[in-house]
Each structure stands twice: as C-alpha cells, then as structure tokens.
Design a protein around this motif. Sequence first.
Motif, PDB file in Angstrom:
ATOM      1  N   ALA A 178      38.016  37.721  39.980  1.00  0.00           N
ATOM      2  CA  ALA A 178      39.132  38.435  39.357  1.00  0.00           C
ATOM      3  C   ALA A 178      39.736  39.439  40.332  1.00  0.00           C
ATOM      4  O   ALA A 178      40.956  39.520  40.476  1.00  0.00           O
ATOM      5  N   THR A 179      38.879  40.194  41.035  1.00  0.00           N
ATOM      6  CA  THR A 179      39.413  41.184  41.975  1.00  0.00           C
ATOM      7  C   THR A 179      40.047  40.497  43.182  1.00  0.00           C
ATOM      8  O   THR A 179      40.793  41.112  43.928  1.00  0.00           O
ATOM      9  N   LEU A 180      39.744  39.218  43.381  1.00  0.00           N
ATOM     10  CA  LEU A 180      40.378  38.493  44.484  1.00  0.00           C
ATOM     11  C   LEU A 180      41.637  37.773  44.008  1.00  0.00           C
ATOM     12  O   LEU A 180      42.196  36.941  44.724  1.00  0.00           O
ATOM     13  N   GLY A 181      42.075  38.076  42.780  1.00  0.00           N
ATOM     14  CA  GLY A 181      43.370  37.576  42.329  1.00  0.00           C
ATOM     15  C   GLY A 181      43.330  36.300  41.510  1.00  0.00           C
ATOM     16  O   GLY A 181      44.370  35.682  41.294  1.00  0.00           O
ATOM     17  N   ALA A 182      42.145  35.888  41.034  1.00  0.00           N
ATOM     18  CA  ALA A 182      42.068  34.651  40.264  1.00  0.00           C
ATOM     19  C   ALA A 182      42.214  34.932  38.769  1.00  0.00           C
ATOM     20  O   ALA A 182      41.517  35.787  38.225  1.00  0.00           O
ATOM     21  N   ARG A 240      35.065  50.559  38.511  1.00  0.00           N
ATOM     22  CA  ARG A 240      35.317  49.366  37.685  1.00  0.00           C
ATOM     23  C   ARG A 240      36.558  49.555  36.824  1.00  0.00           C
ATOM     24  O   ARG A 240      37.354  48.634  36.662  1.00  0.00           O
ATOM     25  N   ALA A 285      39.609  49.102  38.903  1.00  0.00           N
ATOM     26  CA  ALA A 285      39.846  47.698  39.242  1.00  0.00           C
ATOM     27  C   ALA A 285      40.293  46.883  38.033  1.00  0.00           C
ATOM     28  O   ALA A 285      40.712  45.741  38.179  1.00  0.00           O
ATOM     29  N   LEU A 333      38.203  46.166  35.529  1.00  0.00           N
ATOM     30  CA  LEU A 333      37.056  45.398  35.040  1.00  0.00           C
ATOM     31  C   LEU A 333      36.471  45.991  33.756  1.00  0.00           C
ATOM     32  O   LEU A 333      35.535  45.437  33.201  1.00  0.00           O
ATOM     33  N   PRO A 342      42.647  42.570  35.989  1.00  0.00           N
ATOM     34  CA  PRO A 342      42.175  42.777  37.367  1.00  0.00           C
ATOM     35  C   PRO A 342      42.835  41.858  38.391  1.00  0.00           C
ATOM     36  O   PRO A 342      43.103  42.288  39.519  1.00  0.00           O
ATOM     37  N   HIS A 343      43.103  40.606  37.999  1.00  0.00           N
ATOM     38  CA  HIS A 343      43.642  39.689  39.008  1.00  0.00           C
ATOM     39  C   HIS A 343      45.096  39.993  39.344  1.00  0.00           C
ATOM     40  O   HIS A 343      45.640  39.426  40.286  1.00  0.00           O
ATOM     41  N   VAL A 390      43.962  45.119  44.419  1.00  0.00           N
ATOM     42  CA  VAL A 390      42.790  45.922  44.689  1.00  0.00           C
ATOM     43  C   VAL A 390      41.788  45.101  45.499  1.00  0.00           C
ATOM     44  O   VAL A 390      41.697  43.889  45.345  1.00  0.00           O
ATOM     45  N   TYR A 446      37.758  44.979  46.162  1.00  0.00           N
ATOM     46  CA  TYR A 446      36.552  45.549  45.565  1.00  0.00           C
ATOM     47  C   TYR A 446      35.331  44.990  46.286  1.00  0.00           C
ATOM     48  O   TYR A 446      35.175  43.789  46.399  1.00  0.00           O
ATOM     49  N   PHE A 460      31.292  45.099  45.987  1.00  0.00           N
ATOM     50  CA  PHE A 460      30.196  45.507  45.119  1.00  0.00           C
ATOM     51  C   PHE A 460      28.969  45.874  45.965  1.00  0.00           C
ATOM     52  O   PHE A 460      28.895  45.545  47.140  1.00  0.00           O
ATOM     53  N   GLY A 492      40.482  34.855  48.335  1.00  0.00           N
ATOM     54  CA  GLY A 492      41.429  35.877  47.894  1.00  0.00           C
ATOM     55  C   GLY A 492      42.761  35.748  48.614  1.00  0.00           C
ATOM     56  O   GLY A 492      43.831  35.871  48.013  1.00  0.00           O
ATOM     57  N   ALA A 528      37.495  41.240  50.873  1.00  0.00           N
ATOM     58  CA  ALA A 528      38.285  42.185  50.082  1.00  0.00           C
ATOM     59  C   ALA A 528      39.517  42.654  50.866  1.00  0.00           C
ATOM     60  O   ALA A 528      40.584  42.865  50.297  1.00  0.00           O
ATOM     61  N   VAL A 568      42.878  40.379  50.991  1.00  0.00           N
ATOM     62  CA  VAL A 568      43.871  40.313  49.916  1.00  0.00           C
ATOM     63  C   VAL A 568      44.942  41.390  50.109  1.00  0.00           C
ATOM     64  O   VAL A 568      45.771  41.591  49.219  1.00  0.00           O
TER      65      VAL A 568
END
Lengths: 227, 355
Positions: A127-131, B43, B46, B48, B72-73, B77, B79, B81, B99, B145, B148
């Motif tokens: 999700a954070t990679l845009g999916a 989170r 982002a 999440l 989030p998508h 951002v 991210y 972890f 990404g 990360a 992107v």
Amino acid sequence: MMPGADDLTALWITLKLAALTTLILLLLGTPLAWWLARSRWRGRFLVEAVVALPLVLPPTVLGFYLLVALGPHGPLGGLMRALGGEPLAFTFNGLVIGSVIYSLPFVVQPLQAAFSAIGARPLEVAATLGASPLDRFVTVALPQARAGFVTAAVLGFAHTLGEFGVVLMIGGNIPGRTQVISIAIYDHVEALEYGQAHWLSGGLLLLSFLLLMGVYALNRRFSVARP
Amino acid sequence: MSVEIDLRLSRGAFRLQVDARLPGQGISAVFGPSGCGKTSLLRAIAGLEPAAQGDLRVNGELWQGAGRFLPPHRRAVGYVFQQPSLFDHLGVRGNLEYGLRRVPVARRRVTLEQAVELMGIGHLLHRRAQNLSGGEQQRVAIARALAVSPSLLLLDEPLAALDEPRKQAILPCLQDLHRELGIPVLYVSHTRSELVRLADRLLLLDQGRVQALGPLDELFARLDLPLAQAPDSAAVIEARMVARDERYGLNRLQFSGGLLEVAGDALPVGETRRLQVLARDVSVTLEQPRQTSILNVFPALIEEQVGHGSAQVMLRLRLGDSRLLSRVTRKSAETLGLQPGRRVYAQVKSVALVA
C-alpha cells in the motif's frame, strides 16, 4: 478381466467432474477464503463452521439434503424446472453442485491458511508503495499464497475423485451419465468381478499418489522463491 | 514546504494526539519511550490507521482532513518498517521496481539508479530477497521506499534490528540521502546516538502527546526534558574545523564559545561537524584554571540549574550562543555557591565528533 467401456466412461466422468468442481471451487473459494482470512467480523466463526461441515457430516446426510433440494419438488430443482430445464437430481450438473459443496473445505481451508500466513505487513508495504487494494491482492497476496493454491487444487480434485456417498445419493448410478469410478468399483465388487475392481482401484490409488506427490514436490520448490 | 500534523487516534486505553508543524526538509526524529505512540504516529501519517482523525497536510497537499481520507496508496509516502519486509516472491530488483512502476512518470524525481547508488546495493540487484543479510535487506527496503519519489520519508526504527557494525554502515547512507534528495524525513528512534548523528530536529513524544518540538541542540540542553535526566545526557554543538596541530595530533574547531582542541584524525579544514559533550565530562571552576591537563576551558554563564538525583546537580552553561550541560555534585555546587547568573569556567574533559 480388463475394464470395459462403461468403466472408461465412468473414469472420464469422474475426471471431468473433479476438474470442473476444482475450477468452480477455486473461483468461489478464493474470495471466500480471502474474506475469512482478513475479516474482523465477530460472526466469522459461523461461516467457518458452515464451510467445515462437509468434513464431519456423513456423506449420506449431505447427499440426502441435496437430493431433496435438487429434486423436482426441491427449491433448486423446482427453480430449474420453472426455468424450463430438467431437475438437477440424477444429472451430471447435480453431481457438480454436490461435489462443490462436499469438497468446499478442502479448497477453502488451505487457501484461508495461506492468506492468513501472509500477514498484514506485506500488504501494508504494498500500500505504501502505491498499490491499490485489488493490485495488492493480485500482485502480493496471490503470488505469496501460491503454495496454498496448489494444495487447495489438488486436495479438491483428489477428494472429488474419491467421492462415493454423495454421488450415490444424488446421482443414482446411471452408467454413462452419472456413474463415477468409485461407484463402478463398488458395482464390480458386488458382482464379484474382482479383476476389474483391481484395475480401477489400482489406477485410482496410483493417480491419487501421483497427485499428492506432485503437491509436496511443488510446495518444496515454492518455499524457495524465484530470483 | 512543510508537514502539518494534527492527528488523533484512540486504541483501547491509548490515545495519540499530535499537533505539530515540521519544516519540509531535514531529518526530524520522533523520540520517546516505548509505547509513547511513535509508530502509531508514523502509521497514521502513512494512512495505515483508518481510525485516525484530524488533519494532515504534506507540502501543501491535503492527505487527510475536511472529510477526506487519502488511502495509503494515494499518499506520496515512503515507509520503511522496523523489519525489512521485502516481498519474498520477488527478487531484489523486483522489490525495487514494485513501487517505482506505480509512480506516474511525471512525478518521478528519484531514479532507480540514484536509490541503488545511495544505499550501495548495486551488487545485490540480481539476488533473491530472502538470501540477503538483515543489513542488506534493510538497505533494499530503504531504496525501495526512496524509489517512489516520496514527498515524505517515514523511517520506523530502520536500524533497530541490526547489529552495531551494520548500523554504522547504514548511517552514512541515511545522512547522504537527505542531503542529496532533499526529501523530509521523519525518523523514529529510541537510540540517542542515532538522533545525535542524524536529526536536525526532535519531536519528543510522551504518552501519545507532544512533549517538545524543536532543534536538536536546543532540546538536548533543556533541563526540563527527560533527555537531560538520562545518565548519558549530553549537549550537542556545531563547530567548524579551522586548523590542524600536527605536532600533537589535534584538530582545532571553532564554535561560538571559543576554540576547541580535539584529538583525532585530521579533518578537512572548513568542514562543519557536530560534537557531543557529555554532561559528566564538563566540570566548572570559579577561577580560570592555570595548571590543568584539560585543554578546553571556556568562560561560561550558568543559565539554569536543577537537582539531578539526591547527590547531583545539572547545570546549563551558556558559551557564546552554544549551550553545554555540566553535572556536578550537590556538595560542590553548594560549596562553590553555584547558581543561575553566576560566571564560571567550564572545563571540557572530552568531546566526541559524531557527524
């Protein structure tokens, strides 16, 4: 004694039934298993119990209810008749419906376990990679659950292959139309034709073994991912 | 260019409530004890945490607020972890491109080559993700990360799972990335040495709330914050290398309070370095010491003074525009009559170059 033409037809019907059942179960089972693996709904256990029912019910009980439902006076059979079709009991289509229900847990449970094992993290990363959610499902969840798909497909197929009770209840035993291999073996034994029974039983044993061997070999390879 | 945060999140008995405005550049460290909400804050930023309420604006773009919640998508951002979390069904290159491929070409500002070079992972591109060491995996995760082209990079204790040598190997990469790419970074950590090394600014969290927000050197010298109460409490100062004394192997560094002589390898003249001075390494005298082994002695003013445990006192000293902390015994403080406003001499026994 070698197997006869009816036996080969029974084998063909069995394979067709198992393949069709597996295909339908993968299509229906994937979203259901995904939902079961991801849902936080408190009533989820109810659905899980229903899915697992065919594991514990005697096939005759399941077959009896299906016979009632699929017969000309049952809800599904009646619907088919109202739509101008033939009732479902004692037809190949009826067998498919019965097999789908009967083999449901064998497909849904491995899929659910595979989806659960992925955990939330890879999907959050995606999700954070845009999916988008669908994108994540296709590009992360499906490939990471591929071992579960192989297991589910083979268990569903193999379990349908060995089906007896449900088929006997709702399919009758019409050679060339609804007679499957397990029932053909039963008939041969009843008629004391042990030669044919040996051929068919041995064939089924070998096929099942090869299928399962294939799964375990594939799963071992899958545990090491592609570069 | 700024990051405007006004977020609230409740989970069970825990409440996160953060209202902070961070500049759109540099590394801001989120610091605080375990369970203070550092990870929850990241989170929520982002996207999440769908239950997070409030407003969030990053570089003028509304990510959340006014009835809007960008999933989030859709947030630009990056991210990282605590665990690298590489996709094990993809190779290293597949992970990096995952990404990148989802960013419209017009919005790409960081190339794959840049990300790969910054993190030093060129030799890993054809490897399988799960065959990498922990440090290598985390480098790939950071590069993934970066690829992107994020408007904001969120790093959640990216070094916590690594051993010390691997940490030391990645830290310079993190310093470079913020210098070269100009992407604002929010860096969660509970390791002071990482903060001193990386952060320009601190956001101190305590029980889900902002305790303080400001430049790192200012917050490190504030006696009312838990930072100054730690056993290894220290002040951070910036100094410029001016000359090398080859005869004694000393670097002379200029800071606003004077000239420091620091032993060590020669530094390039003109370079600005960050120095850390532990409070326990600074003592004070009332008169200028004449015969002492300590090289670095500066006139200073006691600005503030608080008790530190039952036997010690923490002093904040001002030297020019810089601040130092000094921890002395209460007995010494009373004997010397130390109090705010008093002029003293600070003797600095040891200085550490950190960045």
